[in-house]
Structures are given as structure tokens and as C-alpha cells.
Write a protein that holds these residues in place. Structure first.
Motif, mmCIF file in Angstrom:
data_model
loop_
_atom_site.group_PDB
_atom_site.id
_atom_site.type_symbol
_atom_site.label_atom_id
_atom_site.label_comp_id
_atom_site.label_asym_id
_atom_site.label_seq_id
_atom_site.Cartn_x
_atom_site.Cartn_y
_atom_site.Cartn_z
ATOM 1 N N ARG A 1 86.214 6.658 -36.427
ATOM 2 C CA ARG A 1 86.718 5.459 -35.759
ATOM 3 C C ARG A 1 88.237 5.560 -35.714
ATOM 4 N NH1 ARG A 1 83.495 1.073 -39.327
ATOM 5 N NH2 ARG A 1 81.445 1.932 -38.916
ATOM 6 N N ARG B 1 90.714 3.210 -29.203
ATOM 7 C CA ARG B 1 90.105 1.902 -28.920
ATOM 8 C C ARG B 1 89.611 1.831 -27.473
ATOM 9 N NH1 ARG B 1 90.421 -1.179 -33.267
ATOM 10 N NH2 ARG B 1 92.137 -0.878 -34.694
ATOM 11 N N GLN C 1 86.372 3.761 -27.388
ATOM 12 C CA GLN C 1 85.326 2.950 -28.008
ATOM 13 C C GLN C 1 84.844 1.855 -27.061
ATOM 14 O OE1 GLN C 1 87.837 2.087 -31.356
ATOM 15 N NE2 GLN C 1 86.490 3.189 -32.764
ATOM 16 N N GLY C 2 85.764 1.256 -26.335
ATOM 17 C CA GLY C 2 85.394 0.194 -25.409
ATOM 18 C C GLY C 2 84.612 0.717 -24.211
ATOM 19 N N VAL C 3 85.078 1.829 -23.632
ATOM 20 C CA VAL C 3 84.432 2.395 -22.450
ATOM 21 C C VAL C 3 83.035 2.919 -22.787
ATOM 22 C CG1 VAL C 3 84.544 4.294 -20.783
ATOM 23 C CG2 VAL C 3 86.572 2.915 -21.242
ATOM 24 N N THR C 4 82.889 3.523 -23.960
ATOM 25 C CA THR C 4 81.590 4.091 -24.355
ATOM 26 C C THR C 4 80.711 3.089 -25.094
ATOM 27 O OG1 THR C 4 82.494 4.956 -26.427
ATOM 28 C CG2 THR C 4 82.530 6.425 -24.498
ATOM 29 N N ASN C 5 81.247 1.888 -25.314
ATOM 30 C CA ASN C 5 80.510 0.850 -26.047
ATOM 31 C C ASN C 5 80.009 1.386 -27.392
ATOM 32 O OD1 ASN C 5 79.524 -1.720 -26.437
ATOM 33 N ND2 ASN C 5 77.533 -1.229 -25.566
ATOM 34 N N SER C 6 80.920 2.037 -28.118
ATOM 35 C CA SER C 6 80.587 2.650 -29.394
ATOM 36 C C SER C 6 81.619 2.240 -30.440
ATOM 37 C CB SER C 6 80.597 4.180 -29.244
ATOM 38 O OG SER C 6 80.431 4.799 -30.502
ATOM 39 N N GLN C 7 81.229 2.265 -31.687
ATOM 40 C CA GLN C 7 82.194 1.992 -32.754
ATOM 41 C C GLN C 7 82.993 3.243 -33.126
ATOM 42 O OE1 GLN C 7 80.374 1.012 -36.578
ATOM 43 N NE2 GLN C 7 78.399 1.705 -35.769
ATOM 44 N N SER D 1 85.182 6.860 -31.904
ATOM 45 C CA SER D 1 86.004 7.373 -30.805
ATOM 46 C C SER D 1 85.919 8.893 -30.660
ATOM 47 C CB SER D 1 87.466 6.974 -31.001
ATOM 48 O OG SER D 1 87.963 7.495 -32.217
#
Length: 50
Positions: free
Chosen positions: A12, A19, A22-28, A30
Motif C-alpha cells: 500500500r 493513491r 489504488q483508486g483507479v484499480t479499486n484496490s487497497q 498500489s
């Protein structure tokens, strides 16, 4: 922690680019690192690509 060769470590990131990923891939997470041996973990990023 009992790490073995070729284990994957999900990371992470805290930088803005991490960040965004993480947002684009909808994942916690990176990015990913891989265990090479007892003393080496390989991780790549935009400053140190493999």
C-alpha cells in the motif's frame, strides 16, 4: 515473518501516484514486490523500473 522465495508482497503506497493507482484499480494495494531469497526483495516503481 516467514517469507519464502517467490512470495508476493502486496504494498500500500502512500504517495499521490500510489493513491491514484489504488483508486483507479479499486484496490487497497498500489504495487507488488517479490521475495528473491532470504536477504533480497525486489520492488519496482517509476524511479527504479526493472
Amino acid at each position: 515473518m516467514n517469507l519464502k522465495r517467490f512470495d508476493l508482497l502486496f504494498v500500500r503506497g502512500s504517495l499521490p501516484l500510489a493513491r491514484l493507482i489504488q483508486g483507479v484499480t479499486n484496490s487497497q494495494y498500489s504495487h507488488v514486490a517479490i521475495v528473491l531469497d532470504e536477504y533480497h526483495i525486489e520492488e519496482t516503481d517509476r524511479w527504479f523500473p526493472l
